[in-house]
Enzyme design. Structure first.
Site, short mmCIF file in Angstrom:
data_model
loop_
_atom_site.label_atom_id
_atom_site.label_comp_id
_atom_site.label_asym_id
_atom_site.label_seq_id
_atom_site.Cartn_x
_atom_site.Cartn_y
_atom_site.Cartn_z
N LYS A 58 45.18 7.44 111.21
CA LYS A 58 43.88 8.09 111.01
C LYS A 58 43.14 8.26 112.34
CE LYS A 58 45.51 8.27 107.65
NZ LYS A 58 46.70 7.70 107.01
N GLY A 122 57.78 -16.58 108.68
CA GLY A 122 57.73 -17.57 107.60
C GLY A 122 58.95 -17.41 106.72
N ALA A 191 59.08 15.90 103.82
CA ALA A 191 57.72 16.48 103.77
C ALA A 191 56.87 15.67 102.80
CB ALA A 191 57.78 17.95 103.35
N GLU A 213 62.68 19.32 104.11
CA GLU A 213 62.49 18.51 102.90
C GLU A 213 63.66 18.73 101.94
OE1 GLU A 213 60.37 16.22 101.43
OE2 GLU A 213 61.64 16.48 99.66
N VAL A 247 70.40 17.66 104.64
CA VAL A 247 70.57 17.30 106.06
C VAL A 247 71.98 16.75 106.28
CG1 VAL A 247 69.77 15.75 107.88
CG2 VAL A 247 68.11 16.88 106.39
N SER A 279 60.95 10.63 108.15
CA SER A 279 59.93 10.07 107.24
C SER A 279 60.37 10.33 105.81
CB SER A 279 58.56 10.70 107.53
OG SER A 279 58.68 12.12 107.61
N HIS A 454 22.02 17.73 96.89
CA HIS A 454 22.25 19.08 97.39
C HIS A 454 21.75 19.20 98.82
CE1 HIS A 454 22.61 23.43 97.46
NE2 HIS A 454 21.41 23.46 98.03
P1 FAD Z 1 52.55 -4.65 105.42
O1 FAD Z 1 51.33 -3.96 105.84
O2 FAD Z 1 53.86 -4.04 105.77
O3 FAD Z 1 52.46 -6.10 106.07
C1 FAD Z 1 53.50 -7.02 105.98
C2 FAD Z 1 53.35 -8.02 107.11
O4 FAD Z 1 54.24 -9.09 106.89
C3 FAD Z 1 53.70 -7.46 108.49
O5 FAD Z 1 52.72 -7.83 109.43
C4 FAD Z 1 55.02 -8.10 108.83
O6 FAD Z 1 55.22 -8.31 110.21
C5 FAD Z 1 54.86 -9.43 108.12
N1 FAD Z 1 56.12 -10.10 107.78
C6 FAD Z 1 57.22 -9.60 107.16
N2 FAD Z 1 58.12 -10.57 106.95
C7 FAD Z 1 57.59 -11.69 107.47
C8 FAD Z 1 58.03 -13.03 107.55
N3 FAD Z 1 59.20 -13.44 107.02
N4 FAD Z 1 57.22 -13.92 108.15
C9 FAD Z 1 56.04 -13.57 108.67
N5 FAD Z 1 55.56 -12.33 108.62
C10 FAD Z 1 56.32 -11.41 108.01
N6 FAD Z 1 48.48 3.39 102.88
C11 FAD Z 1 47.25 3.76 102.48
O7 FAD Z 1 46.76 3.27 101.46
N7 FAD Z 1 46.50 4.67 103.19
C12 FAD Z 1 46.99 5.25 104.31
O8 FAD Z 1 46.30 6.07 104.94
C13 FAD Z 1 48.28 4.89 104.76
N8 FAD Z 1 48.79 5.43 105.87
C14 FAD Z 1 50.03 5.05 106.29
C15 FAD Z 1 50.56 5.65 107.43
C16 FAD Z 1 51.81 5.31 107.87
C17 FAD Z 1 52.36 5.97 109.10
C18 FAD Z 1 52.56 4.32 107.17
C19 FAD Z 1 53.91 3.90 107.65
C20 FAD Z 1 52.05 3.71 106.04
C21 FAD Z 1 50.78 4.08 105.58
N9 FAD Z 1 50.23 3.53 104.43
C22 FAD Z 1 49.00 3.93 104.00
C23 FAD Z 1 50.95 2.51 103.65
C24 FAD Z 1 50.41 1.10 103.99
O9 FAD Z 1 50.54 0.90 105.38
C25 FAD Z 1 51.17 0.06 103.21
O10 FAD Z 1 51.14 0.36 101.84
C26 FAD Z 1 50.55 -1.32 103.43
O11 FAD Z 1 50.55 -1.66 104.79
C27 FAD Z 1 51.27 -2.38 102.62
O12 FAD Z 1 50.67 -3.61 102.85
P2 FAD Z 1 51.48 -4.97 102.71
O13 FAD Z 1 50.50 -6.05 103.00
O14 FAD Z 1 52.22 -5.00 101.45
O15 FAD Z 1 52.60 -4.92 103.86
P1 NAI Z 2 57.30 9.78 100.95
O1 NAI Z 2 57.98 9.16 99.79
O2 NAI Z 2 55.87 10.12 100.85
O3 NAI Z 2 58.05 11.12 101.36
C1 NAI Z 2 59.41 11.13 101.67
C2 NAI Z 2 59.90 12.56 101.54
O4 NAI Z 2 61.19 12.63 102.10
C3 NAI Z 2 60.02 13.01 100.08
O5 NAI Z 2 59.42 14.25 99.92
C4 NAI Z 2 61.52 13.04 99.86
O6 NAI Z 2 61.91 14.02 98.91
C5 NAI Z 2 62.02 13.38 101.24
N1 NAI Z 2 63.40 12.95 101.50
C6 NAI Z 2 63.98 11.77 101.15
N2 NAI Z 2 65.25 11.73 101.61
C7 NAI Z 2 65.46 12.90 102.26
C8 NAI Z 2 66.58 13.45 102.96
N3 NAI Z 2 67.71 12.77 103.10
N4 NAI Z 2 66.46 14.67 103.49
C9 NAI Z 2 65.31 15.39 103.39
N5 NAI Z 2 64.21 14.91 102.73
C10 NAI Z 2 64.30 13.69 102.18
O7 NAI Z 2 57.61 8.79 102.17
P2 NAI Z 2 56.99 8.72 103.63
O8 NAI Z 2 56.32 9.98 104.00
O9 NAI Z 2 58.08 8.19 104.49
O10 NAI Z 2 55.89 7.61 103.48
C11 NAI Z 2 56.23 6.35 102.93
C12 NAI Z 2 55.11 5.81 102.13
O11 NAI Z 2 54.08 5.33 102.98
C13 NAI Z 2 54.41 6.83 101.23
O12 NAI Z 2 55.10 7.04 100.04
C14 NAI Z 2 53.11 6.17 101.00
O13 NAI Z 2 53.24 5.23 99.98
C15 NAI Z 2 52.84 5.47 102.32
N6 NAI Z 2 51.93 6.29 103.13
C16 NAI Z 2 50.68 6.53 102.65
C17 NAI Z 2 49.80 7.31 103.34
C18 NAI Z 2 48.47 7.60 102.75
O14 NAI Z 2 48.10 6.94 101.79
N7 NAI Z 2 47.70 8.54 103.29
C19 NAI Z 2 50.14 7.89 104.64
C20 NAI Z 2 51.50 7.62 105.03
C21 NAI Z 2 52.33 6.83 104.29
#
Ligand code: FAD
Ligand code: NAI
Length: 475
Positions: A58, A122, A191, A213, A247, A279, A454
């Site tokens: 973000k 852990g 995508a 995609e 792919v 992704s 508004h």
């Molecule tokens: P995580 O955030 O993955 O945290 C797990 C933690 O556990 C990590 O710090 C890891 O190092 C630690 N860990 C793992 N194993 C061990 C171990 N054995 N011992 C000690 N520590 C350990 N979600 C949204 O709602 N809004 C968004 O805008 C959004 N944007 C995203 C953008 C991207 C690029 C990505 C990749 C994800 C995004 N997500 C978003 C998804 C969101 O990040 C995850 O759903 C969320 O972080 C999950 O939280 P969690 O606590 O389950 O795990």
């Molecule tokens: P995603 O599940 O959103 O999208 C993956 C896409 O890849 C799908 O459209 C799928 O059909 C496609 N795909 C899968 N295998 C493929 C292949 N072999 N070739 C071509 N296309 C293929 O997963 P993404 O974008 O990796 O994000 C993971 C998760 O992280 C999300 O599902 C979401 O839960 C979380 N996230 C949330 C955000 C938010 O809340 N704004 C932002 C980013 C991530």
């Protein structure tokens, strides 16, 4: 004698750190263990969300949007910018500062709530009288006995076979958020949410972006009408999205990456890019947990198997967030963390999976809660639909951002709101009202009768509610 805690949380992402704080608020002695390291090897609690997910993405979406506005939209407001330039290193540096503020904020919250933080990995050592022995290794070596354990170890990026992440040419979310320059040609596979958000960042900054995609439909989980509207906007911006591709081989060399694929017609194609982001979803992370030592059951996806209440197969062992079933969203992880802490305290923690909002932070933003029109059709449920375009909203016109609409779906007989779908400016903020409405089982008429300020974008939500009853006032 080793340390004893009522609750030990493994993982300090949004699921884990929030569970730890709530458990401490409820009077338990709590430890939280997390292994994430910052660039100098220090602790960086906050998990994927804080370090390489929600927060940094973000930050970069905001920076890149400013750049795009300065480059293309300020002129509409009579503001001419001369000599516009981009300093990617400074932009990434700002993002890193935002991340660090969040890491530090969590460490402060642990102190404030008397949560003992351990930096390291852990893992389960063994079952002992009164609970579980948990070992900490890595940055800190330690051991403790926990009466309750909350596993919150999150998820990691799924890779493609034969195309390992090197975070230089082939990037996961980690590399995608840390590029040192704008690639001329950027490829993305998938995508989905990350593909669209990261594709948007680097396109705004000047990359030529192609997204491949696999599925034939664009954003299949999103309401079809909303997905179609979003696709139109992305096409106009120049985000090239190819659907229905297969792919094949991916070759990475010094000069870039070549992706062989077949298009939707089955014709062989190649895409040459400077960098490739993969992704295609995420996988639950249980590596290093030593689940076998105590017999913790994983499901066929490798997630920790839990019931509706986040209980695992073991007494007093719980799991929350990305490492269990359900949407991989930070706020879902947090809600589960709170609910589990409250259940441990004998309270009735609850997560309503029907009202978890989704947001894709592209421009226009896409946000929704509840069921899509296609889901209601498949279910055979009788429904009414109302839409209102931002083009007819005064605030959107003043902002200069009139793309999209609010769409409300309500039960044909009871008028209860079944879903709200938004594509347009600030959809991420507008959806909150709709979540509240659905949580309180509001009807569309309830929203239609509530006074909305508004001029505000939220008037489009009110008008969409009026549209359900075919009586919009401004369209
Ligand atoms: P995580 O955030 O993955 O945290 C797990 C933690 O556990 C990590 O710090 C890891 O190092 C630690 N860990 C793992 N194993 C061990 C171990 N054995 N011992 C000690 N520590 C350990 N979600 C949204 O709602 N809004 C968004 O805008 C959004 N944007 C995203 C953008 C991207 C690029 C990505 C990749 C994800 C995004 N997500 C978003 C998804 C969101 O990040 C995850 O759903 C969320 O972080 C999950 O939280 P969690 O606590 O389950 O795990
Ligand atoms: P995603 O599940 O959103 O999208 C993956 C896409 O890849 C799908 O459209 C799928 O059909 C496609 N795909 C899968 N295998 C493929 C292949 N072999 N070739 C071509 N296309 C293929 O997963 P993404 O974008 O990796 O994000 C993971 C998760 O992280 C999300 O599902 C979401 O839960 C979380 N996230 C949330 C955000 C938010 O809340 N704004 C932002 C980013 C991530």
């Amino acid at each position: 004698m080793s340390k004893q805690f009522d609750v030990v949380v493994i993982g300090a992402g949004p699921g884990g750190y929030i569970a730890a704080i709530r458990a401490a608020q409820l009077g338990f002695t709590v430890a939280c263990i997390d292994e994430w390291k910052n660039s100098t090897g220090g602790p960086a609690p906050g998990g994927t969300c804080t370090n390489v997910g929600c927060i940094p993405s973000k930050a970069l979406l905001q920076s890149s949007e400013h750049y795009e506005h300065a480059a293309h939209h300020f002129a509409d407001h009579g503001i001419d910018v001369k000599g516009l330039s981009l300093d990617v290193a400074r932009m990434i540096g700002r993002k890193d500062t935002v991340v660090k503020q969040n890491n530090d904020g969590i460490l402060y919250l642990f102190k404030k709530n008397k949560v003992s933080f351990f930096h390291g990995r852990g893992s389960f050592a063994k079952t002992v009288a009164g609970g579980y022995e948990i070992k900490v290794t890595g940055a800190t070596d330690d051991a403790m006995v926990a009466k309750h354990v909350i596993v919150a170890t999150g998820s990691t990026a799924r890779g493609l076979p034969g195309a390992d992440f090197d975070e230089k040419n082939i990037l996961s979310n980690e590399g995608a958020l840390a590029l040192d320059a704008v690639p001329k040609r950027l490829g993305l596979i998938g995508a989905g949410v990350i593909g669209l958000e990261m594709g948007s960042v680097w396109r705004r900054l000047g990359a030529e972006v192609t997204v491949l995609e696999g599925l034939p439909t664009f954003l299949g989980a999103v309401d079809e009408q909303i997905a179609k509207e979003a696709r139109k906007a992305f096409d106009k911006q120049g985000l090239k999205i190819e659907l229905g591709v297969k792919v094949g081989a991916i070759k990475s060399a010094k000069k870039g990456v070549t992706i062989a694929y077949t298009n939707a017609k089955g014709e062989p194609q190649t895409l040459d890019v400077d960098r490739l982001i993969v992704s295609i979803g995420r996988v639950p992370n249980t590596i290093g947990l030593n689940a076998d030592a105590v017999g913790l059951t994983l499901d066929e996806r490798g997630a920790v198997a839990v019931d509706n209440e986040c209980k695992t197969n073991l007494p007093n062992v719980w799991a929350v967030g990305d490492v269990v079933r359900g949407p991989m969203l930070a706020h879902k992880a947090e809600e589960e963390g709170v609910a589990v802490a409250e259940r441990i305290a004998g309270q009735h923690g609850h997560v309503n999976f029907n009202t978890i909002p989704w947001v894709i932070y592209t421009s226009p933003e896409i946000a929704w809660v509840g069921q899509t029109e296609q889901q209601l059709k498949t279910e055979g449920r009788a429904y009414k639909s109302g839409t209102f375009p931002f083009l007819a909203n005064g605030r959107a016109r003043a902002l200069g951002d009139t793309t999209g609409m609010v769409k409300m779906l309500a039960d044909a007989a009871s008028d209860e709101i079944l879903g709200v779908h938004i594509v347009g400016p600030m959809a991420s903020e507008l959806i909150a009202e709709c979540v509240v409405a659905m949580e309180f089982k509001a009807s569309s008429e309830d929203i239609a009768r509530i006074c909305h300020a508004h001029p505000s974008l939220s008037e489009a939500t009110k008008e969409a509610a009026l549209a359900v009853d075919k009586r919009t006032l401004n369209f």
